[in-house]
Write an enzyme that holds these catalytic residues in place. Structure first.
Site, PDB file in Angstrom:
ATOM      1  N   LYS A 115      -2.711   8.873  14.778  1.00  0.00           N
ATOM      2  CA  LYS A 115      -3.064   9.973  13.801  1.00  0.00           C
ATOM      3  C   LYS A 115      -3.272  11.187  14.487  1.00  0.00           C
ATOM      4  O   LYS A 115      -3.001  12.364  13.963  1.00  0.00           O
ATOM      5  CB  LYS A 115      -4.193   9.521  12.614  1.00  0.00           C
ATOM      6  CG  LYS A 115      -3.850   8.425  12.043  1.00  0.00           C
ATOM      7  CD  LYS A 115      -4.383   8.243  10.411  1.00  0.00           C
ATOM      8  CE  LYS A 115      -3.687   7.446   9.652  1.00  0.00           C
ATOM      9  NZ  LYS A 115      -3.966   7.339   8.170  1.00  0.00           N
ATOM     10  N   LYS A 197       6.271   1.452  10.390  1.00  0.00           N
ATOM     11  CA  LYS A 197       5.600   0.816   9.236  1.00  0.00           C
ATOM     12  C   LYS A 197       5.846   1.867   7.981  1.00  0.00           C
ATOM     13  O   LYS A 197       5.927   2.860   8.112  1.00  0.00           O
ATOM     14  CB  LYS A 197       4.099   0.814   9.471  1.00  0.00           C
ATOM     15  CG  LYS A 197       3.071   0.093   8.592  1.00  0.00           C
ATOM     16  CD  LYS A 197       1.586   0.321   9.016  1.00  0.00           C
ATOM     17  CE  LYS A 197       0.924   1.680   8.340  1.00  0.00           C
ATOM     18  NZ  LYS A 197      -0.402   1.422   7.702  1.00  0.00           N
ATOM     19  N   LYS A 200       1.984   5.211   3.204  1.00  0.00           N
ATOM     20  CA  LYS A 200       2.079   6.349   2.121  1.00  0.00           C
ATOM     21  C   LYS A 200       1.892   7.701   2.518  1.00  0.00           C
ATOM     22  O   LYS A 200       2.400   8.531   1.640  1.00  0.00           O
ATOM     23  CB  LYS A 200       0.912   6.031   1.348  1.00  0.00           C
ATOM     24  CG  LYS A 200      -0.618   5.910   1.847  1.00  0.00           C
ATOM     25  CD  LYS A 200      -1.625   6.063   0.803  1.00  0.00           C
ATOM     26  CE  LYS A 200      -2.632   4.882   0.918  1.00  0.00           C
ATOM     27  NZ  LYS A 200      -3.620   4.998   1.972  1.00  0.00           N
TER      28      LYS A 200
HETATM   29  P1  ATP Z   1      -1.900   6.120   5.547  1.00  0.00           P
HETATM   30  O1  ATP Z   1      -0.641   6.431   5.684  1.00  0.00           O
HETATM   31  O2  ATP Z   1      -2.756   7.043   4.814  1.00  0.00           O
HETATM   32  O3  ATP Z   1      -2.567   5.879   6.950  1.00  0.00           O
HETATM   33  P2  ATP Z   1      -1.578   3.352   4.683  1.00  0.00           P
HETATM   34  O4  ATP Z   1      -0.287   3.371   3.842  1.00  0.00           O
HETATM   35  O5  ATP Z   1      -1.519   2.807   5.976  1.00  0.00           O
HETATM   36  O6  ATP Z   1      -2.193   4.810   4.673  1.00  0.00           O
HETATM   37  P3  ATP Z   1      -4.301   2.443   3.931  1.00  0.00           P
HETATM   38  O7  ATP Z   1      -5.238   2.775   2.977  1.00  0.00           O
HETATM   39  O8  ATP Z   1      -4.516   2.768   5.091  1.00  0.00           O
HETATM   40  O9  ATP Z   1      -2.775   2.666   3.828  1.00  0.00           O
HETATM   41  O10 ATP Z   1      -4.285   0.774   3.852  1.00  0.00           O
HETATM   42  C1  ATP Z   1      -4.614  -0.197   2.861  1.00  0.00           C
HETATM   43  C2  ATP Z   1      -4.096  -1.600   3.031  1.00  0.00           C
HETATM   44  O11 ATP Z   1      -2.874  -1.616   3.100  1.00  0.00           O
HETATM   45  C3  ATP Z   1      -4.731  -1.954   4.578  1.00  0.00           C
HETATM   46  O12 ATP Z   1      -5.114  -3.079   4.455  1.00  0.00           O
HETATM   47  C4  ATP Z   1      -3.456  -1.813   5.158  1.00  0.00           C
HETATM   48  O13 ATP Z   1      -3.550  -2.715   6.491  1.00  0.00           O
HETATM   49  C5  ATP Z   1      -2.395  -2.558   4.270  1.00  0.00           C
HETATM   50  N1  ATP Z   1      -1.069  -1.706   4.503  1.00  0.00           N
HETATM   51  C6  ATP Z   1      -0.757  -0.488   4.685  1.00  0.00           C
HETATM   52  N2  ATP Z   1       0.577  -0.269   5.050  1.00  0.00           N
HETATM   53  C7  ATP Z   1       1.108  -1.461   5.066  1.00  0.00           C
HETATM   54  C8  ATP Z   1       2.242  -2.006   5.221  1.00  0.00           C
HETATM   55  N3  ATP Z   1       3.502  -1.155   5.486  1.00  0.00           N
HETATM   56  N4  ATP Z   1       2.598  -3.225   5.374  1.00  0.00           N
HETATM   57  C9  ATP Z   1       1.551  -4.174   5.069  1.00  0.00           C
HETATM   58  N5  ATP Z   1       0.239  -3.791   4.787  1.00  0.00           N
HETATM   59  C10 ATP Z   1      -0.083  -2.448   4.903  1.00  0.00           C
END
Ligand code: ATP
Ligand code: LTN
Length: 333
Positions: A115, A197, A200
């Site tokens: 990040k 990965k 969002k």
């Molecule tokens: P950002 O992109 O803003 O960092 P993020 O999509 O990684 O956000 P978070 O709010 O950080 O989302 O994560 C919420 C939950 O979803 C966490 O438990 C994280 O491990 C899970 N998660 C996020 N992205 C994935 C993915 N691509 N596959 C599986 N689990 C995920």
């Protein structure tokens, strides 16, 4: 543990629209803990401001994330659903734990490294101490298990280390938590670049399937998913795109990789991609319908936030008072 009951805690940031990665890696699994554990599921708005947010969007997404929790099957009578900033003990314990976390430990966190590269113009101290706030979230409730996707494993391990370090100095303060990572769906990859990965906050909309995307959009995004020049649907090294689609299909249908290979033997990628889109859209349709109803009732969501925060604060204050007392902070009543 709280008395005889085992505790489960997890959180999701209201930092964007939630993806099928968030759903399959985390939220979908939350309700499986509701019977055996006392569960706290938090909308972690304080974590979200480690990257710049538009205030009106953050506010709206906080309601949306709570509504999605419920739409994904979390019954507010069985689970404590609330917003992090409504329980000040999170930020208070976070400060204390900052003083028991090493600079070197935080420097090793891969999410910080990612990040801070991505937001090079805003490498703020909150981005660096983010995992300490997450440790505070978890440790405040004497949490036994933390359901998360694999990208959060390192942070839960840090929370364990902080708990163990604190317990050595002040015995029996915190329960040492375990990450609960799903076998299937722990890391859903981007549809545009399956070595990354699905996130969002990705700028490329074709990389992401949102939980709230409509059926046609879901099918179109899967149809465009990056694969390879092979034509056989099989799970194998070097086939990141197909492996990811097979994983998604398997998560929604509970079929094994072998079953999927058999089902699509002799068929092309086009048929397979369409099938993945269809099972995904079918599975999300009831979640979306329920979500719309919940979101329409803003007062209902606010009542839920209030009730959840009161419940959470009751447990959080107990741990915080215990920690403050052990540290030597004067308690006056
Ligand atoms: P950002 O992109 O803003 O960092 P993020 O999509 O990684 O956000 P978070 O709010 O950080 O989302 O994560 C919420 C939950 O979803 C966490 O438990 C994280 O491990 C899970 N998660 C996020 N992205 C994935 C993915 N691509 N596959 C599986 N689990 C995920
Ligand atoms: N850092 C997590 C969100 C989060 C969390 C938590 C998850 C904040 N606090 C406590 C589990 C337990 C993420 O998903 N990025």
């Amino acid at each position: 543990m709280l008395g005889e009951q085992k505790i489960c805690f997890s959180g999701v940031q209201p930092s964007g629209n939630l993806t099928i990665g968030n759903y399959l890696g985390a939220i979908r699994n939350f309700s499986t803990f509701s019977d055996a554990y006392k569960c706290f599921y938090c909308v972690v708005d304080e974590h979200a401001i480690t990257v710049r947010q538009v205030p009106a969007d953050l506010r709206r997404r906080t309601y949306e994330t709570l509504a999605l929790y419920m739409a994904c099957g979390l019954d507010p009578e069985k689970n404590t659903l609330y917003v992090q900033s409504h329980v000040p003990a999170h930020a208070e314990l976070s400060w204390i734990l900052n003083c028991y976390t090493m600079f070197g430990e935080l420097s090793r966190m891969t999410q910080f490294k990612d990040k801070s590269t991505k937001h090079a113009d805003n490498v703020n101290a909150g981005l660096f101490t983010y995992p300490v706030l997450m440790a505070a979230d978890i440790l405040l409730y004497q949490t036994d298990v933390v359901p998360v996707g694999i990208d959060q494993k390192q942070h839960v391990e840090l929370a364990r280390n902080i708990a163990e370090r604190f317990n050595q100095l002040f015995p029996d303060t915190f329960t040492v938590p375990e990450p609960m990572i799903p076998q299937n769906g722990k890391k859903i990859m981007s549809l545009a670049d399956p070595t990354k990965k699905m996130s969002k906050s990705d700028e490329n909309q074709n990389a992401i399937v949102y939980i709230l995307d409509d059926r046609d959009t879901i099918i179109r995004k899967f149809r465009r998913a990056v694969t390879d020049s092979d034509t056989v649907v099989r799970f194998a090294e070097g086939k990141d795109g197909i492996n990811n689609l097979m994983t998604i299909y398997s998560c929604f249908t509970e079929k094994s990789m072998e079953e999927i290979e058999r089902e699509f033997a002799g068929k092309g990628y086009g048929d397979f991609k369409l099938a993945v889109g269809e099972v995904c859209a079918d599975a999300l349709a009831p979640v979306q319908a329920r979500y719309k109803e919940l979101l329409a009732d803003k007062a209902g969501l606010e009542a839920q936030m209030k009730k959840g925060a009161e419940e959470a604060a009751y447990y959080a204050r107990k741990t915080l008072a215990k920690v403050q007392k052990k540290l030597g902070f004067v308690q006056v009543r």
